[in-house]
Write an enzyme that holds these catalytic residues in place. Structure first.
Site, PDB file in Angstrom:
ATOM      1  N   GLY A  88       0.788  -1.223   0.000  1.00 42.74           N
ATOM      2  CA  GLY A  88       0.000   0.000   0.000  1.00 42.74           C
ATOM      3  C   GLY A  88       0.817   1.268   0.000  1.00 42.74           C
ATOM      4  N   GLY A 122      -0.402   6.189   0.820  1.00 38.74           N
ATOM      5  CA  GLY A 122       0.814   5.679   0.202  1.00 38.74           C
ATOM      6  C   GLY A 122       2.094   6.245   0.770  1.00 38.74           C
ATOM      7  N   ARG A 172      14.488  -0.182   1.847  1.00 41.51           N
ATOM      8  CA  ARG A 172      14.570  -1.416   2.627  1.00 41.51           C
ATOM      9  C   ARG A 172      15.059  -2.548   1.727  1.00 41.51           C
ATOM     10  NH1 ARG A 172       9.095  -3.372   5.387  1.00 41.51           N
ATOM     11  NH2 ARG A 172       8.547  -4.049   3.276  1.00 41.51           N
ATOM     12  N   ARG A 179       5.750 -13.267   1.240  1.00 46.10           N
ATOM     13  CA  ARG A 179       5.037 -13.371   2.513  1.00 46.10           C
ATOM     14  C   ARG A 179       4.076 -14.560   2.503  1.00 46.10           C
ATOM     15  NH1 ARG A 179       4.641  -7.659   4.331  1.00 46.10           N
ATOM     16  NH2 ARG A 179       5.805  -6.376   2.851  1.00 46.10           N
ATOM     17  N   ASP A 248       0.239 -11.481   6.735  1.00 48.65           N
ATOM     18  CA  ASP A 248       0.863 -10.716   5.655  1.00 48.65           C
ATOM     19  C   ASP A 248       2.191 -10.109   6.083  1.00 48.65           C
ATOM     20  OD1 ASP A 248      -1.243  -9.137   7.166  1.00 48.65           O
ATOM     21  OD2 ASP A 248      -0.142  -7.489   6.230  1.00 48.65           O
TER      22      ASP A 248
END
EC number: 2.7.7.-
Length: 480
Positions: A88, A122, A172, A179, A248
């Protein structure tokens, strides 16, 4: 050296993503980057030279070979099926090809609206971006697998949460962002072909040694179970509470993923809840092992069309054994035990009971225990307890136990200090760095990152002391 990127996810997993570019922030500025990690991955330092962040770190440019996309997945949140979720606020820019043939995802968090943003904007805020950056590096240097942080960008973009905050981005990195929720998404849409495609992708790229195995799916799932059990054992030994163990947020690679309202134990409290939205305590510290197994059971369900039920159950049954084996080994190391003896668990549980009763600091207790001399009845740890008689009783039995080991004090103390950190990322330390950063002062952010790189070094300063009273009362939410 030129960086090389691949587009394996995009090419091999159709209908699991949406292509889109990041939405840049206004007046983006690079405020921190991970020079050590950049060196490890052969990332040119010249990429960090532009202090204004006009580049890949702020979503304003792409490196050659990058092909950005947002991934779709679903999941169970707080034990309830939540349906479609997805990236998201994050965008997978590309997968860097490393010298050893493996890859590293570059995932830009706070990169703007995606088709999976739902009611969100977002964006990520500076506060949560700094927390995740600090946590991921702290966990890495504690020896706990997880995502890594490469760079932080701040901006002049306002982001609206409970209050108006500063928009930021975090680069990251992870070996994979796959997942449990990826598998759930297609299973609940009855698209078993896609579920198996995901499993094939995982085995082909992350477990290539299993490709020729006749029971490759069952062996693979058993390893996912083992990695998850080992990860949770690591969390429990360092006193880490994740806070949002939704399916998730679970990595098939056994990585700590998505640092939100996490917390490290200050006072030892097995019922510690770090997420103030977790009213039922589902994700409390002591409940993490059980929740991880529940999540693995949800993953197993998605794999049941092509893995035999008995193989799935056998793998799930191995979870407890792996968890206890890894946890037991690490806790014996924390106690300075080189051998395993029958009363070790009793001794540990008695210490935990004493710590819980007294509200002893988890990290400091084990660090100070590392100074024990087997032939001395005195200990600096004694002053940390109000009930001295109870401590003395336990400590005499502990000394008798370490006297059974054929190890010198110096050798044992050195070993214990290598597994009992002097420093963990306490919430108040992170908050102090955040407060300064929000005023434009990044010195404490850099200093704290440096401290967290060496958690096992001796020190006697703010970073290794008990938190101030205000620091114990910090509440952290999922807002990011």
């Amino acid at each position: 050296m030129t960086l090389s990127f691949t587009t394996r996810w995009r090419d091999e997993l159709p209908a699991t993503w949406t292509a889109l570019n990041p939405t840049p922030l206004h007046n983006a500025r690079l405020i921190w980057h991970n020079a050590e990690l950049a060196h490890e991955l052969a990332i040119p330092q010249s990429l960090f030279a532009d202090n204004k962040g006009a580049g890949v770190w702020g979503g304003e440019a792409l490196l050659p070979g990058m092909s950005p996309l947002a991934q779709v997945y679903s999941g169970h949140q707080f034990g309830v099926w939540a349906g479609q979720l997805g990236d998201g606020r994050g965008i997978l820019l590309g997968e860097q090809l490393l010298a050893d043939g493996t890859t590293m995802d570059w995932h830009l968090k706070g990169a703007g609206l995606t088709p999976y943003s739902r009611m969100g904007d977002g964006r990520a805020v500076l506060r949560s971006t700094i927390r995740e950056s600090l946590a991921s590096e702290a966990m890495h240097y504690l020896g706990i697998p997880g995502t890594r942080s490469l760079a932080i960008v701040t901006s002049d973009t306002p982001v609206y949460r409970e209050t108006t905050e500063t928009g930021a981005m975090l680069m990251r990195l992870a070996q994979s962002h796959m997942r449990f929720g990826h598998f759930e998404h297609f299973y609940y849409r009855r698209d078993i072909e896609k579920v198996q495609l995901l499993a094939d992708f995982a085995i082909r790229h992350y477990w290539p040694h299993l490709q020729e195995e006749q029971d490759k799916y069952a062996i693979w799932f058993r390893d996912v179970v083992a990695r998850t059990a080992s990860l949770i054992a690591g969390w429990q030994t360092v006193g880490f509470a994740h806070g949002v163990m939704n399916t998730d947020n679970m990595s098939i690679m056994g990585l700590t993923l998505d640092y939100g309202p996490f917390g490290f134990l200050d006072d030892y409290n097995p019922q510690f809840i770090c997420n103030h939205s977790d009213h039922q305590g589902r994700y409390s510290f002591d409940n993490q092992p059980a929740v991880a197994l529940w999540n693995l059971q949800r993953l197993a369900q998605t794999l049941s069309p092509f893995i035999a039920v008995n193989a799935l159950n056998d793998a799930l049954d191995s979870y407890k054994q792996v968890l206890l084996a890894v946890y037991g080994k690490r806790m014996r190391q924390k106690l300075g035990f080189y051998t395993e003896q029958n009363n070790d668990n009793d001794l540990l549980n008695e210490l935990f009971a004493l710590m819980a009763r007294e509200g002893s600091d988890y990290t400091r207790t084990f660090r100070m225990l590392s100074q024990t001399e087997q032939n001395s009845a005195s200990s600096p740890l004694r002053d940390e307890f109000i009930d001295r008689a109870a401590f003395d009783s336990w400590f005499s039995r502990y000394r008798a136990r370490i006297q059974t080991e054929q190890v010198t004090d110096d050798e044992r103390q050195l070993q214990m200090k290598s597994v009992n950190p002097a420093v963990v990322l306490r919430n108040w330390l992170a908050q102090r760095a955040i407060n300064d950063a929000q005023k434009g002062d990044m010195e404490e952010l850099h200093r704290l990152h440096d401290v967290l790189r060496n958690p096992f070094n001796d020190r006697d300063d703010d970073y290794s002391r008990r938190p101030p009273e205000w620091g114990k009362r910090l509440e952290v939410s999922c807002s990011s």
